[in-house]
Write a protein that holds these residues in place. Sequence first.
Motif, PDB file in Angstrom:
ATOM      1  N   THR A 130      20.412   3.871 -27.276  1.00 22.08           N
ATOM      2  CA  THR A 130      18.991   3.512 -27.264  1.00 22.08           C
ATOM      3  C   THR A 130      18.387   3.740 -28.643  1.00 22.08           C
ATOM      4  O   THR A 130      18.653   4.761 -29.273  1.00 22.08           O
ATOM      5  CB  THR A 130      18.230   4.372 -26.235  1.00 22.08           C
ATOM      6  OG1 THR A 130      18.874   4.265 -24.974  1.00 22.08           O
ATOM      7  CG2 THR A 130      16.778   3.932 -26.122  1.00 22.08           C
ATOM      8  N   GLN A 131      17.555   2.780 -29.105  1.00 23.73           N
ATOM      9  CA  GLN A 131      16.971   2.941 -30.437  1.00 23.73           C
ATOM     10  C   GLN A 131      16.164   4.226 -30.529  1.00 23.73           C
ATOM     11  O   GLN A 131      15.456   4.592 -29.597  1.00 23.73           O
ATOM     12  CB  GLN A 131      16.120   1.733 -30.815  1.00 23.73           C
ATOM     13  CG  GLN A 131      14.883   1.523 -29.990  1.00 23.73           C
ATOM     14  CD  GLN A 131      14.121   0.270 -30.414  1.00 23.73           C
ATOM     15  OE1 GLN A 131      14.710  -0.682 -30.921  1.00 23.73           O
ATOM     16  NE2 GLN A 131      12.813   0.256 -30.207  1.00 23.73           N
ATOM     17  N   TYR A 132      16.286   4.887 -31.663  1.00 22.92           N
ATOM     18  CA  TYR A 132      15.618   6.150 -32.022  1.00 22.92           C
ATOM     19  C   TYR A 132      16.221   7.376 -31.326  1.00 22.92           C
ATOM     20  O   TYR A 132      15.798   8.495 -31.596  1.00 22.92           O
ATOM     21  CB  TYR A 132      14.102   6.115 -31.755  1.00 22.92           C
ATOM     22  CG  TYR A 132      13.404   4.874 -32.241  1.00 22.92           C
ATOM     23  CD1 TYR A 132      13.547   4.439 -33.563  1.00 22.92           C
ATOM     24  CD2 TYR A 132      12.618   4.120 -31.388  1.00 22.92           C
ATOM     25  CE1 TYR A 132      12.916   3.286 -34.009  1.00 22.92           C
ATOM     26  CE2 TYR A 132      11.975   2.964 -31.829  1.00 22.92           C
ATOM     27  CZ  TYR A 132      12.139   2.552 -33.145  1.00 22.92           C
ATOM     28  OH  TYR A 132      11.514   1.419 -33.592  1.00 22.92           O
ATOM     29  N   SER A 133      17.196   7.196 -30.440  1.00 21.00           N
ATOM     30  CA  SER A 133      17.766   8.353 -29.739  1.00 21.00           C
ATOM     31  C   SER A 133      18.621   9.223 -30.641  1.00 21.00           C
ATOM     32  O   SER A 133      18.746  10.423 -30.410  1.00 21.00           O
ATOM     33  CB  SER A 133      18.596   7.894 -28.536  1.00 21.00           C
ATOM     34  OG  SER A 133      17.762   7.418 -27.509  1.00 21.00           O
ATOM     35  N   THR A 134      19.223   8.619 -31.676  1.00 18.59           N
ATOM     36  CA  THR A 134      20.105   9.400 -32.564  1.00 18.59           C
ATOM     37  C   THR A 134      19.608   9.378 -34.008  1.00 18.59           C
ATOM     38  O   THR A 134      20.392   9.494 -34.945  1.00 18.59           O
ATOM     39  CB  THR A 134      21.554   8.871 -32.504  1.00 18.59           C
ATOM     40  OG1 THR A 134      21.573   7.482 -32.888  1.00 18.59           O
ATOM     41  CG2 THR A 134      22.140   9.020 -31.104  1.00 18.59           C
ATOM     42  N   SER A 135      18.307   9.263 -34.184  1.00 22.47           N
ATOM     43  CA  SER A 135      17.758   9.215 -35.544  1.00 22.47           C
ATOM     44  C   SER A 135      17.455  10.600 -36.099  1.00 22.47           C
ATOM     45  O   SER A 135      16.923  10.724 -37.203  1.00 22.47           O
ATOM     46  CB  SER A 135      16.503   8.338 -35.588  1.00 22.47           C
ATOM     47  OG  SER A 135      15.512   8.848 -34.717  1.00 22.47           O
TER      48      SER A 135
END
Length: 202
Positions: A149-154
């Motif tokens: 999911t976008q931003y989950s591993t940022s």
Amino acid sequence: EGRLGANYGVKQADPNSKLVMGGMAGGSTMVKWLNEMQEWANNNRTDKKLPLDVINYHQYAGTHSPENSSFVSDAMQIINWRNANAKDKEIWITEFGWDTNLGSTKHAAPSEDTQRDWIIREYLIGDRIGLDRMTVYDALNDGPSNDTTQYSTSGLATKVSEGTVKKSSWYGVNTLKNTLKGYSFVKVIEENSNIYIYEYSN
């Protein structure tokens, strides 16, 4: 403007506080929003000023490096608008960054080291073009390392449940902060498609 009386309003409570507008998503739409906010101020305030101290937005570059995205062009539109319409306002980016999971649509490829390099470069370029403050998203991952999911591993480190393992970006940002503490941007020595060299001085 004090119309509600002496006991109301952020500035009444603390005249030195900074009122930061909510972070708008996407720098490319900011000038439209700022024009509409200024129109409201023109129609509703005697001083015609935006009722805020800081223009704030979020900027993500997808899978592109800061140099190969709209980061600079979007920021310059906002800076130019501020310079023409509201010179006393600061400009902050309160979210930017890249995921380290390659399945995300916002990832830095091909490795976690790329996330580190792109974050450092965006900080330096942002400082050079005149942004007042930038905040990377996020200190810790929002999701597990295998989450696409976008931003989950940022994050600069993994979630607490995964041991809060620091990524190379954690060390890179920390090194940048400590190396340039007390220094200010002086000039561009070289800036082209192959290399960016900036001079700083303390």
